[in-house]
Design a protein around this motif. Structure first.
Motif, PDB file in Angstrom:
ATOM      1  N   ASP A 139       0.839  -1.197   0.000  1.00  0.00           N
ATOM      2  CA  ASP A 139       0.000   0.000   0.000  1.00  0.00           C
ATOM      3  C   ASP A 139       0.876   1.248   0.000  1.00  0.00           C
ATOM      4  O   ASP A 139       1.525   1.570   0.994  1.00  0.00           O
ATOM      5  N   VAL A 140       0.908   1.953  -1.117  1.00  0.00           N
ATOM      6  CA  VAL A 140       1.716   3.168  -1.255  1.00  0.00           C
ATOM      7  C   VAL A 140       1.343   4.205  -0.201  1.00  0.00           C
ATOM      8  O   VAL A 140       2.197   4.965   0.285  1.00  0.00           O
ATOM      9  N   ASN A 141       0.064   4.237   0.203  1.00  0.00           N
ATOM     10  CA  ASN A 141      -0.395   5.234   1.172  1.00  0.00           C
ATOM     11  C   ASN A 141       0.328   5.160   2.515  1.00  0.00           C
ATOM     12  O   ASN A 141       0.282   6.104   3.297  1.00  0.00           O
ATOM     13  N   ARG A 142       0.975   4.035   2.802  1.00  0.00           N
ATOM     14  CA  ARG A 142       1.682   3.886   4.073  1.00  0.00           C
ATOM     15  C   ARG A 142       3.020   4.627   4.088  1.00  0.00           C
ATOM     16  O   ARG A 142       3.678   4.711   5.123  1.00  0.00           O
ATOM     17  N   PHE A 143       3.422   5.174   2.945  1.00  0.00           N
ATOM     18  CA  PHE A 143       4.764   5.730   2.813  1.00  0.00           C
ATOM     19  C   PHE A 143       4.755   7.224   2.490  1.00  0.00           C
ATOM     20  O   PHE A 143       3.827   7.739   1.890  1.00  0.00           O
ATOM     21  N   GLY A 144       5.843   7.870   2.903  1.00  0.00           N
ATOM     22  CA  GLY A 144       6.090   9.241   2.467  1.00  0.00           C
ATOM     23  C   GLY A 144       6.852   9.236   1.166  1.00  0.00           C
ATOM     24  O   GLY A 144       6.505   9.938   0.211  1.00  0.00           O
ATOM     25  N   VAL A 145       7.905   8.419   1.111  1.00  0.00           N
ATOM     26  CA  VAL A 145       8.733   8.288  -0.091  1.00  0.00           C
ATOM     27  C   VAL A 145       9.134   6.821  -0.268  1.00  0.00           C
ATOM     28  O   VAL A 145       9.489   6.152   0.701  1.00  0.00           O
ATOM     29  N   ILE A 146       9.052   6.349  -1.488  1.00  0.00           N
ATOM     30  CA  ILE A 146       9.575   5.038  -1.881  1.00  0.00           C
ATOM     31  C   ILE A 146      10.542   5.286  -3.028  1.00  0.00           C
ATOM     32  O   ILE A 146      10.239   6.076  -3.935  1.00  0.00           O
ATOM     33  N   TYR A 147      11.688   4.648  -2.973  1.00  0.00           N
ATOM     34  CA  TYR A 147      12.547   4.712  -4.147  1.00  0.00           C
ATOM     35  C   TYR A 147      13.089   3.333  -4.459  1.00  0.00           C
ATOM     36  O   TYR A 147      13.190   2.472  -3.585  1.00  0.00           O
ATOM     37  N   ALA A 148      13.421   3.128  -5.720  1.00  0.00           N
ATOM     38  CA  ALA A 148      13.964   1.835  -6.144  1.00  0.00           C
ATOM     39  C   ALA A 148      14.793   2.001  -7.403  1.00  0.00           C
ATOM     40  O   ALA A 148      14.301   2.543  -8.401  1.00  0.00           O
ATOM     41  N   THR A 149      16.035   1.566  -7.346  1.00  0.00           N
ATOM     42  CA  THR A 149      16.801   1.436  -8.573  1.00  0.00           C
ATOM     43  C   THR A 149      16.206   0.264  -9.351  1.00  0.00           C
ATOM     44  O   THR A 149      15.752  -0.700  -8.766  1.00  0.00           O
ATOM     45  N   VAL A 150      16.200   0.354 -10.662  1.00  0.00           N
ATOM     46  CA  VAL A 150      15.403  -0.594 -11.440  1.00  0.00           C
ATOM     47  C   VAL A 150      16.130  -1.885 -11.800  1.00  0.00           C
ATOM     48  O   VAL A 150      15.498  -2.843 -12.237  1.00  0.00           O
ATOM     49  N   GLN A 151      17.463  -1.949 -11.580  1.00  0.00           N
ATOM     50  CA  GLN A 151      18.242  -3.018 -12.204  1.00  0.00           C
ATOM     51  C   GLN A 151      18.061  -4.410 -11.614  1.00  0.00           C
ATOM     52  O   GLN A 151      18.623  -5.373 -12.129  1.00  0.00           O
ATOM     53  N   LYS A 152      17.288  -4.559 -10.559  1.00  0.00           N
ATOM     54  CA  LYS A 152      17.060  -5.888 -10.006  1.00  0.00           C
ATOM     55  C   LYS A 152      15.851  -6.565 -10.656  1.00  0.00           C
ATOM     56  O   LYS A 152      15.935  -7.690 -11.108  1.00  0.00           O
TER      57      LYS A 152
END
Length: 318
Positions: A139-152
């Motif tokens: 649930d995105v609503n639980r977060f202030g910021v999410i980040y992810a490098t895509v290479q995995k």
């Protein structure tokens, strides 16, 4: 520009991103975000809370110290577990709480999202999901910021996906470089400078592949099935193989294990024999040794079945 718009739309669809969140593609990888997070979110005179559960969150914690006060909410002698939240030393006035959802080197994954209720309702949760974004529903609503490098799981190295709540933008530190400023990046629709075009394009194609192959629910089911295959072999090996991570916190995407309590000669023989069977990149990270099977979305169940059978055969012959 059209490719960029399509890629952002893919992120919104796949991860069900609410309208009050901005989606950005940035360069600089996870290391860039170690700095970007405190530069955008840390308030003058306030501290930031960090869960240090492995190498990558430890690096993020050290980087954040360059820009302000940072507090480690729990400490562990070895990165093999995550203490219960009731034992964490959190600050209800912290600028944010940061954690790495999956530690690739030590094979530790959070099975829960840290609390942002009660005393901590005003503390945004920031997650580094570089190694498991795209492998399960959340649930995105639980977060202030999410980040992810895509290479995995999502594309070739180059771009980093950032999902940030709108109300957290627009208050960067005065010395925040423009290239790391979330508000400027968002206003420019991720095109403030020449983007990593190829990586964004390929990431768009991979996200479309996820949609065409059952979406996040299927990716989650596959991730559970693949990791369970390997953990079943480990747990039924009578100590020949052993997981160093507490069961509750074992990673679904980085299965880390040892042979006969860390017999390095036997582990070298395992890696050599595996290579002859076209099973590659199984050597553990140089900082911890052992064996590591990284089973990201591109690794099929059939491939993992081959590794599981090899592990059983290797045990019989050794």
């Amino acid at each position: 520009m059209a490719i960029n718009d399509d890629a952002i739309a893919c992120v919104r669809r796949i991860f069900n991103v609410p309208n009050n969140y901005k989606v950005m593609f940035m360069a600089g990888g996870g290391t860039g975000q170690f700095a970007a997070v405190p530069l955008n979110l840390s308030a003058e005179g306030k501290s930031a809370d960090y869960c240090v559960s492995g190498t990558w969150s430890e690096k993020a914690f050290k980087e954040a110290k360059k820009f302000g006060n940072s507090n480690c909410v729990f400490s562990v002698n070895k990165f093999t577990t995550i203490p219960g939240e009731s034992t964490w030393s959190r600050d209800k006035d912290a600028s944010y709480l940061y954690y790495c959802d999956n530690e690739t080197i030590h094979g530790v994954e959070f099975p829960f999202i840290p609390s942002n209720e009660g005393d901590f309702a005003n503390v945004p949760v920031v997650a580094d999901m570089s190694s498991n974004l795209g492998t399960r529903i959340f649930d995105v609503n639980r977060f202030g910021v999410i980040y992810a490098t895509v290479q995995k799981n999502l594309g070739p190295a180059g771009c980093t996906i950032v999902i940030a709540r709108e109300d957290l933008l627009g208050r960067p530190r005065s010395f925040c470089p423009s290239v790391l400023d979330y508000s400027q990046t968002s206003k420019a629709n991720s095109l403030m400078n020449t983007p990593v075009t190829y990586s964004v394009y390929m990431t768009k194609l991979v996200m479309e592949w996820i949609e065409d192959n059952g979406g996040l629910s299927q990716m989650e089911n596959d991730s559970k099935a693949k990791s369970q295959l390997l953990y079943d072999v480990i747990d039924s090996s009578d100590g020949f193989y052993s997981s160093v991570v507490d069961k509750m916190f074992r990673s679904r995407v980085n299965v880390v294990f040892r042979l006969k309590d860390g017999d390095e000669q036997l582990e070298a023989a395992f890696i050599s024999a595996a290579k002859k069977n076209n099973l590659l990149s199984l050597k553990g990270h140089r900082s911890v040794g052992g064996i590591r099977a990284s089973i990201y979305n591109a690794i099929s169940l059939k491939m993992v079945e081959k590794l599981a059978q090899f592990m059983r055969d290797f045990q019989k012959s050794n």
